[in-house]
Motif scaffolding. Sequence first.
Motif, PDB file in Angstrom:
ATOM      1  N   HIS A 102       1.189  11.791 -10.621  1.00 62.54           N
ATOM      2  CA  HIS A 102       1.164  11.256 -11.975  1.00 62.54           C
ATOM      3  C   HIS A 102      -0.247  11.170 -12.525  1.00 62.54           C
ATOM      4  CE1 HIS A 102       4.421   9.461  -9.501  1.00 62.54           C
ATOM      5  NE2 HIS A 102       5.172   9.900 -10.490  1.00 62.54           N
ATOM      6  N   SER A 103      -1.245  11.106 -11.636  1.00 63.77           N
ATOM      7  CA  SER A 103      -2.658  11.075 -12.010  1.00 63.77           C
ATOM      8  C   SER A 103      -3.386  12.095 -11.163  1.00 63.77           C
ATOM      9  CB  SER A 103      -3.259   9.690 -11.744  1.00 63.77           C
ATOM     10  OG  SER A 103      -3.406   8.957 -12.902  1.00 63.77           O
ATOM     11  N   ASP A 104      -4.439  12.703 -11.723  1.00 65.01           N
ATOM     12  CA  ASP A 104      -5.175  13.719 -10.959  1.00 65.01           C
ATOM     13  C   ASP A 104      -6.408  13.144 -10.279  1.00 65.01           C
ATOM     14  OD1 ASP A 104      -6.752  13.243 -13.140  1.00 65.01           O
ATOM     15  OD2 ASP A 104      -6.827  15.333 -13.845  1.00 65.01           O
ATOM     16  N   ILE A 105      -6.463  11.796 -10.141  1.00 65.15           N
ATOM     17  CA  ILE A 105      -7.574  11.164  -9.447  1.00 65.15           C
ATOM     18  C   ILE A 105      -7.188  10.928  -7.987  1.00 65.15           C
ATOM     19  CG2 ILE A 105      -8.498  10.081 -11.523  1.00 65.15           C
ATOM     20  CD1 ILE A 105      -7.093   7.501 -10.713  1.00 65.15           C
ATOM     21  N   SER A 106      -8.181  10.690  -7.148  1.00 62.06           N
ATOM     22  CA  SER A 106      -7.908  10.521  -5.716  1.00 62.06           C
ATOM     23  C   SER A 106      -7.679   9.059  -5.337  1.00 62.06           C
ATOM     24  CB  SER A 106      -9.085  11.070  -4.896  1.00 62.06           C
ATOM     25  OG  SER A 106     -10.257  10.315  -5.147  1.00 62.06           O
ATOM     26  N   TRP A 107      -7.791   8.156  -6.295  1.00 59.91           N
ATOM     27  CA  TRP A 107      -7.667   6.734  -5.982  1.00 59.91           C
ATOM     28  C   TRP A 107      -6.509   6.077  -6.754  1.00 59.91           C
ATOM     29  CZ3 TRP A 107     -11.566   9.053  -8.690  1.00 59.91           C
ATOM     30  CH2 TRP A 107     -11.724   8.693 -10.032  1.00 59.91           C
ATOM     31  N   ASP A 108      -5.484   6.843  -7.073  1.00 66.23           N
ATOM     32  CA  ASP A 108      -4.371   6.269  -7.835  1.00 66.23           C
ATOM     33  C   ASP A 108      -3.351   5.565  -6.945  1.00 66.23           C
ATOM     34  OD1 ASP A 108      -3.847   8.931  -6.945  1.00 66.23           O
ATOM     35  OD2 ASP A 108      -2.022   8.960  -8.140  1.00 66.23           O
ATOM     36  N   ASP A 109      -3.476   5.684  -5.632  1.00 66.66           N
ATOM     37  CA  ASP A 109      -2.542   5.008  -4.720  1.00 66.66           C
ATOM     38  C   ASP A 109      -3.243   3.851  -4.026  1.00 66.66           C
ATOM     39  OD1 ASP A 109      -0.142   6.721  -5.038  1.00 66.66           O
ATOM     40  OD2 ASP A 109      -1.528   8.262  -4.337  1.00 66.66           O
ATOM     41  N   ILE A 110      -3.434   2.763  -4.786  1.00 65.35           N
ATOM     42  CA  ILE A 110      -4.156   1.589  -4.282  1.00 65.35           C
ATOM     43  C   ILE A 110      -3.400   0.321  -4.678  1.00 65.35           C
ATOM     44  CG2 ILE A 110      -6.372   2.800  -4.459  1.00 65.35           C
ATOM     45  CD1 ILE A 110      -7.003   1.038  -6.899  1.00 65.35           C
ATOM     46  N   ASP A 111      -3.866  -0.791  -4.171  1.00 68.63           N
ATOM     47  CA  ASP A 111      -3.444  -2.128  -4.602  1.00 68.63           C
ATOM     48  C   ASP A 111      -1.950  -2.392  -4.408  1.00 68.63           C
ATOM     49  OD1 ASP A 111      -6.071  -2.222  -5.315  1.00 68.63           O
ATOM     50  OD2 ASP A 111      -5.737  -2.430  -7.466  1.00 68.63           O
ATOM     51  N   PRO A 112      -1.440  -2.287  -3.182  1.00 71.03           N
ATOM     52  CA  PRO A 112      -0.012  -2.541  -2.964  1.00 71.03           C
ATOM     53  C   PRO A 112       0.364  -4.007  -3.144  1.00 71.03           C
ATOM     54  CG  PRO A 112      -1.159  -2.274  -0.872  1.00 71.03           C
ATOM     55  CD  PRO A 112      -2.146  -1.942  -1.945  1.00 71.03           C
ATOM     56  N   SER A 113       1.530  -4.218  -3.736  1.00 70.44           N
ATOM     57  CA  SER A 113       2.138  -5.544  -3.845  1.00 70.44           C
ATOM     58  C   SER A 113       3.606  -5.397  -3.497  1.00 70.44           C
ATOM     59  CB  SER A 113       1.979  -6.105  -5.260  1.00 70.44           C
ATOM     60  OG  SER A 113       2.565  -7.392  -5.369  1.00 70.44           O
ATOM     61  N   VAL A 114       4.153  -6.366  -2.813  1.00 71.66           N
ATOM     62  CA  VAL A 114       5.520  -6.216  -2.286  1.00 71.66           C
ATOM     63  C   VAL A 114       6.330  -7.466  -2.558  1.00 71.66           C
ATOM     64  CG1 VAL A 114       4.908  -7.031   0.029  1.00 71.66           C
ATOM     65  CG2 VAL A 114       6.849  -5.479  -0.255  1.00 71.66           C
ATOM     66  N   ILE A 115       7.635  -7.266  -2.776  1.00 71.34           N
ATOM     67  CA  ILE A 115       8.547  -8.383  -3.011  1.00 71.34           C
ATOM     68  C   ILE A 115       9.874  -8.059  -2.332  1.00 71.34           C
ATOM     69  CG2 ILE A 115       9.413  -7.412  -5.188  1.00 71.34           C
ATOM     70  CD1 ILE A 115       9.647 -10.264  -6.282  1.00 71.34           C
ATOM     71  N   ILE A 116      10.530  -9.087  -1.809  1.00 68.25           N
ATOM     72  CA  ILE A 116      11.894  -8.952  -1.311  1.00 68.25           C
ATOM     73  C   ILE A 116      12.798  -9.671  -2.302  1.00 68.25           C
ATOM     74  CG2 ILE A 116      13.490  -9.433   0.575  1.00 68.25           C
ATOM     75  CD1 ILE A 116      11.084  -9.429   2.471  1.00 68.25           C
ATOM     76  N   ASP A 117      13.675  -8.925  -2.937  1.00 72.00           N
ATOM     77  CA  ASP A 117      14.536  -9.481  -3.972  1.00 72.00           C
ATOM     78  C   ASP A 117      15.618 -10.374  -3.347  1.00 72.00           C
ATOM     79  OD1 ASP A 117      15.324  -9.971  -6.527  1.00 72.00           O
ATOM     80  OD2 ASP A 117      16.130  -7.973  -6.935  1.00 72.00           O
ATOM     81  N   ASP A 118      16.323 -11.090  -4.212  1.00 70.01           N
ATOM     82  CA  ASP A 118      17.322 -12.051  -3.734  1.00 70.01           C
ATOM     83  C   ASP A 118      18.434 -11.393  -2.926  1.00 70.01           C
ATOM     84  OD1 ASP A 118      15.862 -13.960  -5.086  1.00 70.01           O
ATOM     85  OD2 ASP A 118      17.135 -13.927  -6.869  1.00 70.01           O
ATOM     86  N   ASP A 119      18.709 -10.117  -3.177  1.00 74.83           N
ATOM     87  CA  ASP A 119      19.754  -9.416  -2.429  1.00 74.83           C
ATOM     88  C   ASP A 119      19.244  -8.799  -1.131  1.00 74.83           C
ATOM     89  OD1 ASP A 119      18.219  -7.332  -3.357  1.00 74.83           O
ATOM     90  OD2 ASP A 119      19.831  -6.326  -4.445  1.00 74.83           O
ATOM     91  N   GLY A 120      17.974  -9.057  -0.796  1.00 72.32           N
ATOM     92  CA  GLY A 120      17.398  -8.546   0.442  1.00 72.32           C
ATOM     93  C   GLY A 120      16.693  -7.217   0.317  1.00 72.32           C
ATOM     94  N   GLN A 121      16.779  -6.572  -0.845  1.00 73.06           N
ATOM     95  CA  GLN A 121      16.103  -5.294  -1.046  1.00 73.06           C
ATOM     96  C   GLN A 121      14.616  -5.511  -1.277  1.00 73.06           C
ATOM     97  OE1 GLN A 121      17.247  -1.851  -1.041  1.00 73.06           O
ATOM     98  NE2 GLN A 121      15.023  -1.780  -0.896  1.00 73.06           N
ATOM     99  N   ALA A 122      13.783  -4.809  -0.539  1.00 77.87           N
ATOM    100  CA  ALA A 122      12.326  -4.912  -0.682  1.00 77.87           C
ATOM    101  C   ALA A 122      11.810  -3.785  -1.574  1.00 77.87           C
ATOM    102  CB  ALA A 122      11.653  -4.848   0.682  1.00 77.87           C
ATOM    103  N   TYR A 123      10.757  -4.105  -2.331  1.00 78.37           N
ATOM    104  CA  TYR A 123      10.141  -3.141  -3.235  1.00 78.37           C
ATOM    105  C   TYR A 123       8.628  -3.157  -3.044  1.00 78.37           C
ATOM    106  CZ  TYR A 123      14.588  -3.205  -5.774  1.00 78.37           C
ATOM    107  OH  TYR A 123      15.919  -3.122  -6.114  1.00 78.37           O
ATOM    108  N   LEU A 124       8.038  -1.985  -3.117  1.00 78.29           N
ATOM    109  CA  LEU A 124       6.587  -1.834  -3.074  1.00 78.29           C
ATOM    110  C   LEU A 124       6.104  -1.389  -4.454  1.00 78.29           C
ATOM    111  CD1 LEU A 124       3.995  -1.695  -1.204  1.00 78.29           C
ATOM    112  CD2 LEU A 124       4.458   0.766  -1.074  1.00 78.29           C
ATOM    113  N   PHE A 125       5.129  -2.105  -5.000  1.00 76.99           N
ATOM    114  CA  PHE A 125       4.478  -1.746  -6.254  1.00 76.99           C
ATOM    115  C   PHE A 125       3.026  -1.384  -5.943  1.00 76.99           C
ATOM    116  CE2 PHE A 125       8.129  -4.081  -7.512  1.00 76.99           C
ATOM    117  CZ  PHE A 125       8.412  -3.796  -8.842  1.00 76.99           C
ATOM    118  N   TRP A 126       2.457  -0.426  -6.660  1.00 73.22           N
ATOM    119  CA  TRP A 126       1.062  -0.057  -6.441  1.00 73.22           C
ATOM    120  C   TRP A 126       0.584   0.841  -7.580  1.00 73.22           C
ATOM    121  CZ3 TRP A 126       5.078   2.664  -4.432  1.00 73.22           C
ATOM    122  CH2 TRP A 126       5.023   4.053  -4.435  1.00 73.22           C
TER     123      TRP A 126
END
Length: 335
Positions: A173-197
């Motif tokens: 989505h980006s042509d830079i080498s540092w676009d995959d940084i700063d992970p944040s994670v949550i486990i939703d009420d139904d038990g499904q986990a999501y990674l944001f970054w």
Amino acid sequence: MKYSIALTLGVALFMSCKEQDKTLEIAEVTPSEKEVAKAPLQVNNPIIKDKFTADPAALVHDGTVYLYAGHDEAPNDFHFYRMNEWLVYSSTNMVDWQEHPVPLKPSDFKWAKGDAWAAQVIERNGKFYWYVTVEHDDTHPGKAVGVAVADSPIGPFKDALGKALVTNDMTTHSDISWDDIDPSVIIDDDGQAYLFWGNTVCKYAKLKENMVELDGPIHVIDVPKFTEAPWIHKKGDWYYLSYASEFPEKIVYAMSKSVTGPWEYKGILNELAGNCNTNHQAIIEYKGKDYFIYHTGGINPNGGSFRRSVCIDQLNYNQDGTLQRVVMTSEGIQK
């Protein structure tokens, strides 16, 4: 003449008694100096003063807050980030912080070259998973997201996967080498986990229950002026996606009734973070109060964009769920 003198003395005596009564009355209702005096507020920000700390994340577990941060080690004449390890602290009052031994370094990932950038820890099924940003070796050049695991929130942590969870060549989505940084994670009420970054583009993906594999495609989130530092959290019925915007960075936020959106942009949450180009936040609730954890360049005399320091201030919600703008203070949180 005698009557006049006696009358004058009588009036004077009466007035004197009235003044004494008034004085006694004032004395009775005026608090003592001890009652009026209040203990001065302590200057508690930054919360760590013997080291430069940056990119805070926090976890509440078993009545204790665990603070995770990168360690800024750039010398005064070095004008970029030098970060060789992550640090962990714990507190039960948000004021006094105990430092624990260094729990994790980029060198603990055999496939990584360095750079202990932003990271977050979450607990699942008695294990603690630490999602980190590092520089990948030449097999997958660019920034990458790794995951480490431990049996304790203070570690020691070890590489949970033996390879990166997200590499630069997985996202286009980006042509830079540092676009995959700063992970944040949550486990939703139904038990499904999501990674944001992300950097320049905000991304998310589901995580498998084992917390070390993506479960499906990578999605892009369309929010205004996204720079980096997504933090995902939930309070009540609302999901909040806060992130660093523009440069120098402010923290802004969006709200949704679903962890996957759609997201409604709500505006600025935290202004420019004093003497520092970047802004990176963690949001937690602890003992019935809400806190905004961030960094500034606020340690004198050498603080700045590459020698940052973690601070904490109160976070307040409005009745409709929107967030009040954070007031950054030198006093921070008091006992």
